[in-house]
Design an enzyme around this catalytic site. Structure first.
Site, PDB file in Angstrom:
ATOM      1  N   TYR A   8      20.878   5.254   7.248  1.00  0.00           N
ATOM      2  CA  TYR A   8      21.499   6.235   8.138  1.00  0.00           C
ATOM      3  C   TYR A   8      21.327   5.825   9.602  1.00  0.00           C
ATOM      4  CZ  TYR A   8      22.516  10.853  10.173  1.00  0.00           C
ATOM      5  OH  TYR A   8      23.037  11.883  10.903  1.00  0.00           O
ATOM      6  N   LYS A  28      24.328   4.979  12.339  1.00  0.00           N
ATOM      7  CA  LYS A  28      24.502   5.770  13.556  1.00  0.00           C
ATOM      8  C   LYS A  28      24.280   4.936  14.819  1.00  0.00           C
ATOM      9  CE  LYS A  28      25.597   9.745  11.759  1.00  0.00           C
ATOM     10  NZ  LYS A  28      26.943  10.333  12.000  1.00  0.00           N
TER      11      LYS A  28
END
Length: 244
Positions: free
Chosen positions: A150, A154
């Protein structure tokens, strides 16, 4: 285009929010719609807010992305403001993250954002006006144990936005990143009281944020007031990630 202002039909923009069925994406869609803009939102399941054009789309599928844009263009005209928000998590310690969990997070959060930005860019270039806003995360700046996939996805949005800002700036198109911190959504609702207190202790403002805080930052970046802001990362995190 601030949260306290509304627009008339002559100045309303065609806005597309990806992942607009819940949480931050839903709040962004609601906020732009309440201000009087022509708002569409993609979703995979569930629905979108009243007054928002719902478009079923999986951003991991290029054909679905193209079909979604065509649907929005027929209803509202070319997308002028794109908020790339659709994202997923598949948390685990690095050594336990499978190739599949790595790939699906990168494919949705990073590659999916690239696909929608690429599809929006050509009409924006022709119009010589556009706003592209990526929803990242404080995790992409600070890192987070158990979220290697993740965080990587991002963080990648920052490099993508800044490259787009350099490529398309001469066409009056801006590309920026909003990096939320710990926001009260369905994703944080599963945290225990002790976990929430631990996070609050790290946040200078001492509390979690609200979805309206993220929507307000997006409205600013989409407005004429932010015409000279591009390639920026706007943290909306209560001070958690300052200095990063």
């Amino acid at each position: 285009m601030s949260s306290s202002e509304t627009v008339d039909a002559s100045t309303a923009r065609s806005v597309l929010v990806t992942g607009g069925s819940k949480g931050i994406g839903r709040a962004i869609a609601e906020s732009f719609a309440a201000a009087g803009h022509k708002v569409a939102a993609t979703y995979r399941s569930g629905g979108v807010p009243d007054g928002v054009l719902g478009v079923q789309c999986d951003v991991t599928d290029a054909e679905q992305v193209d079909a979604a844009f065509k649907q929005v263009e027929e209803a509202h005209g070319p997308v002028e403001v794109l908020i790339a928000n659709a994202g997923i998590t598949a948390d685990n310690l690095m050594m336990r993250i499978s190739d599949d969990d790595w790939s699906k997070v990168i494919e949705t959060n990073l590659t999916g954002s690239f696909r929608v930005a690429r599809r929006a860019a050509r009409p924006m270039t022709r119009a010589r006006w556009g706003r592209i806003i990526f929803i990242s995360s404080v995790v992409g700046l600070l890192g987070s144990a158990g979220q290697v996939n993740y965080a990587a996805s991002k963080s990648g949005l920052v490099g993508m936005a800044r490259s787009i800002a350099r490529e398309l700036g001469s066409r009056n198109i801006t590309a920026n990143v909003v990096a939320p911190g710990f926001i009260e959504t369905d994703m944080t609702a599963v945290l225990s009281e002790d976990q929430v207190k631990a996070y609050q202790a790290q946040i200078p403002l001492g509390r979690l944020g609200g979805v309206a805080d993220i929507a307000a930052a997006c409205e600013f970046l989409a407005s004429d007031a932010a015409a000279y802001v591009t390639g920026a990362v706007i943290p909306v995190d209560g001070g958690l990630g300052m200095g990063h």
